[in-house]
Design a protein around this motif. Structure first.
Motif, PDB file in Angstrom:
ATOM      1  N   ASP A 176      41.246  44.879  59.535  1.00  0.00           N
ATOM      2  CA  ASP A 176      42.358  44.710  58.585  1.00  0.00           C
ATOM      3  C   ASP A 176      42.417  45.890  57.619  1.00  0.00           C
ATOM      4  O   ASP A 176      43.454  46.174  57.035  1.00  0.00           O
ATOM      5  CB  ASP A 176      42.240  43.373  57.829  1.00  0.00           C
ATOM      6  CG  ASP A 176      40.926  43.220  57.089  1.00  0.00           C
ATOM      7  OD1 ASP A 176      39.982  43.987  57.339  1.00  0.00           O
ATOM      8  OD2 ASP A 176      40.831  42.301  56.250  1.00  0.00           O
ATOM      9  N   SER A 177      41.306  46.600  57.474  1.00  0.00           N
ATOM     10  CA  SER A 177      41.289  47.751  56.570  1.00  0.00           C
ATOM     11  C   SER A 177      42.035  48.929  57.203  1.00  0.00           C
ATOM     12  O   SER A 177      42.727  49.689  56.512  1.00  0.00           O
ATOM     13  CB  SER A 177      39.848  48.149  56.250  1.00  0.00           C
ATOM     14  OG  SER A 177      39.105  46.993  55.935  1.00  0.00           O
ATOM     15  N   GLU A 178      41.926  49.085  58.536  1.00  0.00           N
ATOM     16  CA  GLU A 178      42.736  50.109  59.210  1.00  0.00           C
ATOM     17  C   GLU A 178      44.213  49.748  59.093  1.00  0.00           C
ATOM     18  O   GLU A 178      45.068  50.612  58.881  1.00  0.00           O
ATOM     19  CB  GLU A 178      42.354  50.243  60.696  1.00  0.00           C
ATOM     20  CG  GLU A 178      43.050  51.446  61.326  1.00  0.00           C
ATOM     21  CD  GLU A 178      43.245  51.372  62.831  1.00  0.00           C
ATOM     22  OE1 GLU A 178      42.877  50.345  63.448  1.00  0.00           O
ATOM     23  OE2 GLU A 178      43.783  52.337  63.393  1.00  0.00           O
ATOM     24  N   LEU A 179      44.476  48.454  59.190  1.00  0.00           N
ATOM     25  CA  LEU A 179      45.855  47.971  59.082  1.00  0.00           C
ATOM     26  C   LEU A 179      46.459  48.355  57.721  1.00  0.00           C
ATOM     27  O   LEU A 179      47.601  48.828  57.637  1.00  0.00           O
ATOM     28  CB  LEU A 179      45.835  46.445  59.259  1.00  0.00           C
ATOM     29  CG  LEU A 179      47.152  45.724  59.302  1.00  0.00           C
ATOM     30  CD1 LEU A 179      48.013  46.218  60.454  1.00  0.00           C
ATOM     31  CD2 LEU A 179      46.897  44.222  59.470  1.00  0.00           C
ATOM     32  N   ILE A 180      45.682  48.157  56.663  1.00  0.00           N
ATOM     33  CA  ILE A 180      46.138  48.535  55.317  1.00  0.00           C
ATOM     34  C   ILE A 180      46.448  50.033  55.291  1.00  0.00           C
ATOM     35  O   ILE A 180      47.478  50.478  54.793  1.00  0.00           O
ATOM     36  CB  ILE A 180      45.057  48.186  54.262  1.00  0.00           C
ATOM     37  CG1 ILE A 180      44.952  46.670  54.100  1.00  0.00           C
ATOM     38  CG2 ILE A 180      45.328  48.870  52.932  1.00  0.00           C
ATOM     39  CD1 ILE A 180      43.810  46.203  53.194  1.00  0.00           C
ATOM     40  N   HIS A 204      54.612  47.984  47.586  1.00  0.00           N
ATOM     41  CA  HIS A 204      55.276  47.260  48.672  1.00  0.00           C
ATOM     42  C   HIS A 204      54.247  46.507  49.517  1.00  0.00           C
ATOM     43  O   HIS A 204      54.430  45.332  49.846  1.00  0.00           O
ATOM     44  CB  HIS A 204      56.059  48.263  49.529  1.00  0.00           C
ATOM     45  CG  HIS A 204      56.856  47.628  50.608  1.00  0.00           C
ATOM     46  ND1 HIS A 204      57.836  46.688  50.353  1.00  0.00           N
ATOM     47  CD2 HIS A 204      56.800  47.754  51.958  1.00  0.00           C
ATOM     48  CE1 HIS A 204      58.349  46.280  51.490  1.00  0.00           C
ATOM     49  NE2 HIS A 204      57.734  46.898  52.485  1.00  0.00           N
ATOM     50  N   LEU A 205      53.143  47.192  49.815  1.00  0.00           N
ATOM     51  CA  LEU A 205      52.076  46.542  50.591  1.00  0.00           C
ATOM     52  C   LEU A 205      51.535  45.317  49.844  1.00  0.00           C
ATOM     53  O   LEU A 205      51.302  44.256  50.424  1.00  0.00           O
ATOM     54  CB  LEU A 205      50.948  47.536  50.856  1.00  0.00           C
ATOM     55  CG  LEU A 205      49.698  46.930  51.502  1.00  0.00           C
ATOM     56  CD1 LEU A 205      49.963  46.594  52.960  1.00  0.00           C
ATOM     57  CD2 LEU A 205      48.508  47.862  51.394  1.00  0.00           C
ATOM     58  N   MET A 206      51.378  45.482  48.523  1.00  0.00           N
ATOM     59  CA  MET A 206      50.813  44.379  47.723  1.00  0.00           C
ATOM     60  C   MET A 206      51.757  43.175  47.702  1.00  0.00           C
ATOM     61  O   MET A 206      51.323  42.032  47.612  1.00  0.00           O
ATOM     62  CB  MET A 206      50.531  44.853  46.297  1.00  0.00           C
ATOM     63  CG  MET A 206      49.405  45.867  46.236  1.00  0.00           C
ATOM     64  SD  MET A 206      49.304  46.656  44.639  1.00  0.00           S
ATOM     65  CE  MET A 206      48.411  45.429  43.699  1.00  0.00           C
TER      66      MET A 206
END
Ligand SMILES: O=P(O)(O)OC[C@H]1O[C@H](OP(=O)(O)OP(=O)(O)O)[C@H](O)[C@@H]1O
Ligand SMILES: NC(=O)CC[C@H](N)C(=O)O
Ligand code: SF4
Ligand SMILES: [Mg+2]
Length: 533
Positions: A176-180, A204-206
């Motif tokens: 999920d960290s690569e996804l972020i 936007h991500l947040m």
């Protein structure tokens, strides 16, 4: 190693239970299963030199020592990425499996030149414990290199993954960290008029994914420190002062910063010459440059949701000398012990603890009850994690060999033993046996947290529901099973009261804790229902 079989449901009603069990099993695949306790999370760290670059600060060494202080949060792998500030195409990177001291030798530190850098120490929650998933993740975008280190776990990972893949991006891992990292690289559909607007992308991500993370995001010459809007995972700021400047006392704006650091916990600050400044606020995006730090934005939580700082940071995860919400973790643990003494008094000759994390609460119990504290156990610091053993006998022995009894303190005594938490219930039984063999006449157990009943979806590897002992036995049944004269847990209300008793801001909107693993009340809503907000 024992393997778990996935659940096949036979009826509609079983479907949800199966889904949750399979989710937990899937999350644990590829990682070393353990027989006791909660496995930790991750630690993130960032450092930047102020003034002219190249800085005279040894940035890579500062990050390395910062990570050593966060080693308790993750022991599987670690990494440091630095930038010399000039070239947006090139970062210095050292990552590897294992402990910080094994990965960062002199040669690695020399390679990590630069005036700015971020680091990570990992305990995996999503994606296997393998080299490809080591953090920080580094990608090369149209606008230069980007490095990201993440503590937490994206609750709505699946929907974000679909969105990112749907935009034509290929992901190389299940992390999920690569996804972020990749989500931040997406050019906004409406375009950007003046180069990349990183704060807007982060915001936007947040908004798409409000739980759970503390992030350090590095570009060639700046770091963004980001905490999720619920404040679920910790993150704090420190100021590096000139040598010989005192580091105690309140942070004073007039004292010039030689550099700034950001870290999951404050416990390492004094050892790197940094003064604790404050926590990053829930939802806050802080920009750190060589000119100083500033708040760029504070992203709101979804309506009606309250702050949800992980209460287990206080109970067990954090180092006792870290500061959260204006209070030292050690003091909160002591308060939990005091509260436990109020809720569940007992007649005993001595109060003692299961080292390490239970010790502060035992001192609190002792002060409240007037029963004197005495150590009864020695912990062998060289015994690592007890991996799954083929038989119950070996499982028990692998726990027992971690401890030795101080017979002189125990013989003929009624012992009251405090532990901070009981998870699978594997630790406490062998210890009680040890104390009885050493001559204890009675052994009473008091647990400085409530029973753990539910899984965590926010960055902690809590065992499956079936493995949690509190789902099988209530306190009295567990006392019988482990051979204790009595066993009692702290109440949820008592834990919350202890945690909040000294929080300076009493503003209800500003204080809030996640207790989902104790109560089943998840801060972002039921995770198996709608994760898309
Ligand atoms: O019920 P169980 O599944 O057996 O686990 C509970 C134990 O695990 C943790 O200790 P740990 O040894 O991991 O760390 P500590 O040294 O910080 O106490 C926790 O503090 C309990 O002592
Ligand atoms: N424990 C953590 O915070 C893990 C971070 C991230 N989810 C990973 O698995 O790498
Ligand atoms: S569920 Fe428990 S361990 Fe997970 S974030 Fe909430 S309090 Fe912490
Ligand atoms: Mg313990």
């Amino acid at each position: 190693m024992a393997s778990e079989s996935t659940c096949q449901h036979s009826s509609e009603e079983d479907s949800l239970a199966c889904e949750m069990k399979n989710f937990a099993i899937e999350k644990r695949r590829g990682r070393g299963a353990v027989t006791s306790g909660l496995t930790h999370e991750c630690g993130v760290f960032g450092a930047i030199g102020c003034g002219e670059w190249p800085t005279t600060l040894e940035i890579s060494q500062i990050i390395c020592w910062g990570l050593v202080a966060l080693q308790h949060r993750g022991q599987e792998s670690a990494g440091i990425v630095t930038s010399e500030g000039k070239c947006s195409k090139y970062f210095n990177i050292v990552k590897g499996m294992g402990l910080i001291s094994n990965i960062f030798n002199d040669q690695a530190i020399r390679k990590l030149k630069g005036s700015i850098g971020i680091g990570h120490t990992r305990y995996s929650t999503s994606a296997a414990s393998e080299e490809v998933n080591c953090q920080p993740f580094v990608v090369h975008t149209q606008h230069g290199a980007l490095a990201v280190a993440h503590n937490g776990e994206l609750v709505n990972c699946d929907s974000l993954r679909k969105m990112v893949l749907g935009r034509g991006v290929g992901l190389s891992t299940h992390s999920d960290s690569e996804l972020i990292t990749q989500a931040l690289c997406l050019n906004p559909p409406e375009g950007e008029s003046n180069g990349p607007d990183w704060p807007a992308r982060i915001k936007h991500l947040m908004q798409l994914a409000p739980l759970s993370y503390s992030l350090v995001i590095m570009l060639k010459n700046k770091i963004y420190a980001v905490r999720d809007p619920y404040g679920n995972r910790p993150l704090c700021l420190g100021k590096i002062l000139a040598q010989n400047e005192p580091l105690d006392g309140d942070c004073d704006d007039s004292r010039e910063a030689e550099g700034w650091v950001v870290s999951s916990e404050s416990c390492g600050f004094l050892s790197i010459g940094a003064q604790y400044v404050r926590e990053v606020f829930p939802g806050e995006i802080i920009e750190m440059t060589r000119h100083g730090i500033r708040t760029i934005d504070i992203v709101e939580r979804p309506e009606d949701k309250i702050q949800a700082f992980c209460i287990f940071e206080y109970v067990y995860f954090a180092r006792a000398d870290s500061i959260f919400e204006g209070q030292m973790v050690y003091a909160v643990r002591m308060q939990c012990g005091r509260q436990l003494a109020i809720e569940h008094p007992v007649e005993a000759d001595i109060v003692s603890s299961v080292p390490e994390s239970g010790t502060a609460a035992a001192h609190g119990f002792s002060r409240q009850s007037g029963i004197s504290f005495s150590e009864v156990l020695c912990k062998n610091r060289y015994v690592g994690r007890s991996f799954i053993q083929p038989s119950n006998r070996l499982r028990q022995l692998s726990i027992a060999k971690k401890f030795g009894a101080l017979s002189g303190s125990v013989k003929g005594k009624r012992v009251l033993l405090i532990d901070d938490s009981i998870v699978r219930g594997n630790t406490i039984g062998p210890i009680i046996k040890l104390l009885r063999n050493a001559g204890a006449t009675e052994v009473h157990i008091r647990v400085a947290s409530p029973p753990l009943l539910y899984p965590c979806y926010m960055g902690i590897n809590i065992p499956t529901t079936e493995e949690l002992i509190a789902n099988k036995l209530d306190a009295d049944e567990l006392a019988v099973a482990v051979g204790a004269n009595s066993l009692k847990y702290l109440s949820v209300e008592g834990l919350i009261k202890a945690v909040r008793s000294d929080i300076k801001s009493k503003n209800a909107h500003k204080v809030g804790h996640c207790t989902a693993c104790l109560t089943g009340e998840y801060p972002g809503g039921e995770p198996h229902k709608d994760l898309d907000w």
